[in-house]
Design an enzyme around this catalytic site. Structure first.
Site, PDB file in Angstrom:
ATOM      1  N   ASN A   1      -1.595  -4.738   6.346  1.00  0.00           N
ATOM      2  CA  ASN A   1      -2.529  -3.650   6.670  1.00  0.00           C
ATOM      3  C   ASN A   1      -3.447  -3.318   5.507  1.00  0.00           C
ATOM      4  O   ASN A   1      -3.523  -2.181   5.038  1.00  0.00           O
ATOM      5  CB  ASN A   1      -1.753  -2.406   7.104  1.00  0.00           C
ATOM      6  CG  ASN A   1      -0.756  -1.938   6.053  1.00  0.00           C
ATOM      7  OD1 ASN A   1      -0.145  -2.739   5.363  1.00  0.00           O
ATOM      8  ND2 ASN A   1      -0.577  -0.637   5.936  1.00  0.00           N
TER       9      ASN A   1
ATOM     10  N   ASP B   1      10.046   1.239   4.250  1.00  0.00           N
ATOM     11  CA  ASP B   1       8.751   1.343   4.945  1.00  0.00           C
ATOM     12  C   ASP B   1       7.754   2.088   4.055  1.00  0.00           C
ATOM     13  O   ASP B   1       7.012   2.971   4.504  1.00  0.00           O
ATOM     14  CB  ASP B   1       8.903   2.033   6.295  1.00  0.00           C
ATOM     15  CG  ASP B   1       7.747   1.709   7.247  1.00  0.00           C
ATOM     16  OD1 ASP B   1       7.094   0.666   7.069  1.00  0.00           O
ATOM     17  OD2 ASP B   1       7.486   2.515   8.170  1.00  0.00           O
TER      18      ASP B   1
ATOM     19  N   GLY C   1       2.596   8.319   7.190  1.00  0.00           N
ATOM     20  CA  GLY C   1       3.264   7.525   6.172  1.00  0.00           C
ATOM     21  C   GLY C   1       3.914   8.314   5.062  1.00  0.00           C
ATOM     22  O   GLY C   1       3.480   9.420   4.713  1.00  0.00           O
TER      23      GLY C   1
END
Length: 417
Positions: free
Chosen positions: A96, A306, A325
């Site tokens: 990403n 993550d 996030g």
């Protein structure tokens, strides 16, 4: 370089020295001796650390850096330093970036940028061109350049035929396909878990059904096509049950859970702190309990940080406008260790290597030194001083962690905090 780790307790069930406290001699990146006591000459740097424990090097299956395109969030060089000081010897980096990592040249760029670092950065290639979910990307070419798996980060494959073709095609080179578990038509414009908290706070919800429908569809496709499928960051009790039953049927399915979905619930949202705006959303205590059970019984293969750095301009805004996030490398071990204990924590931080076809070696004489160094004891509160990342968007500030990471020995280098 040559090192002597003094009085290190080995945590490695595959090692003949498991649960023994020994000295470990490392010469030019290889373990050359392991004994109760070793006296080395001046050519060896002695490493003496309080209550030192060592395990096989930890692997994180989902890490995002900013570079290229979002260097203000995290550069590759600094991100790898953070990963190493957090105990990880290998990390899988997500595609990403800007541009998206969707071709062999972009994989080559990442390989070049990570050269000579202690931490090995293993690229995940996008499954579709520009991660738009329309055309399949150059999977084989990326695999030849070193991509270890293929998936569109936080973007589900809406076209089932596209996922079917990808699963069929990837079998030609033993490729691993990653499918993000969210049905967007069900999720809609939701931002948090659709439950009591979303109603009380007036925030648009994403029902657990959105995740569970997508996983059900993907498992049907996998049963039809064969191949290898990885479902990242599952969050619901039903998702755990679906994957458990798929494994019982013999499907080649793996899954991960994040540290935050393992330890936090949607009750954190009462403060409207945007650090808790996470994708997929934090779920209920019932879901967390089911995930913990899935970790303990082996349904869930690995735990990931993550790690997703977001700059302050995109976090310190209204909840609706904030980006999703949280960072998580720095607290990963401490948060897991506080919940699961040392043996299970180490297992969940190393199991993922087999899923992603990454070589691992027992801690034994003659093997390459790929080690994480840590102290499993001591309770502390995670604070801003513990954050090493450029971005500071942590959902774990003020949370209890247990133990301390010292660093790593890998790639003929030692990196200590």
């Amino acid at each position: 370089m040559n090192f002597l780790l003094k009085a290190a307790t080995v945590i490695d069930p595959t090692s003949p020295f498991n649960n023994q406290t020994v000295d470990i001699l490392i010469e030019n990146g290889v373990i050359t001796d392991i004994k109760t006591k070793i006296t080395a000459n001046q050519q060896f740097e002695e490493i003496v650390l309080d209550n030192l424990h060592v395990s096989q090097g930890w692997f994180d299956s989902s890490v995002s850096f900013g570079e290229p395109g979002y260097e203000e969030r995290e550069t590759i060089s600094h991100g790898l330093l953070v990963a190493g000081k957090s105990g990880f010897t290998k990390i899988a980096v997500q595609p990403n970036t800007s541009p998206i990592t969707d071709n062999s040249a972009s994989i080559g760029f990442l390989n070049t940028k990570s050269l000579n670092n202690a931490v090995s950065m293993l690229p995940i290639g996008a499954l579709t061109t520009q991660s738009k979910g329309i055309d399949m990307a150059e999977l084989y070419d990326m695999q030849q350049m070193g991509a270890i798996a293929f998936g569109d980060y936080k973007k589900s494959i809406e076209n089932p035929n596209l996922l079917k073709i990808a699963l069929l095609y990837a079998q030609n080179f033993d490729g691993l396909v990653i499918s993000y578990p969210q049905d967007n038509s069900i999720a809609g414009k939701g931002m948090v878990n659709e439950e009591e908290q979303s109603t009380l706070l007036g925030l648009k919800g994403i029902p657990a059904l959105a995740e569970e429908l997508q996983i059900s569809r993907d498992l049907f496709l996998l049963e039809y096509t064969g191949g290898k499928l990885h479902i990242p960051t599952i969050t619901t009790a039903k998702a755990v049950d679906l994957i458990r039953k798929a494994k019982e049927k013999g499907l080649n399915i793996s899954c991960s859970v994040t540290v935050h979905h393992l330890t936090l619930t949607d009750e954190e949202l009462t403060t409207f702190d945007t650090n808790y705006k996470i994708q997929p959303p934090l779920r209920t205590k019932k879901d967390v309990n089911a995930i913990i059970e899935g970790v303990k019984d082996g349904t869930i293969d690995m735990i990931t940080s993550d790690h997703r750095p977001i700059d302050i301009e995109n976090k310190k805004v209204e909840f609706d406008n904030a980006k999703y996030g949280t960072i998580g490398l720095e607290n990963a071990f401490g948060s897991i260790n506080a919940l699961l204990g040392i043996e299970k924590s180490i297992s969940m931080l190393t199991n993922g290597k087999s899923v992603f076809n990454i070589e691992s070696q027992p801690i034994d004489i003659g093997n390459t030194a790929d080690l994480s160094l840590f102290n499993p004891e001591g309770n502390t509160i995670f604070s801003k001083e513990n954050i090493l990342s450029t971005s500071k968007n942590s959902a774990f500030l003020g949370k209890n962690i247990k133990g301390k990471v010292y660093g790593i020995v890998t790639n003929n280098q030692i990196l200590l905090k």
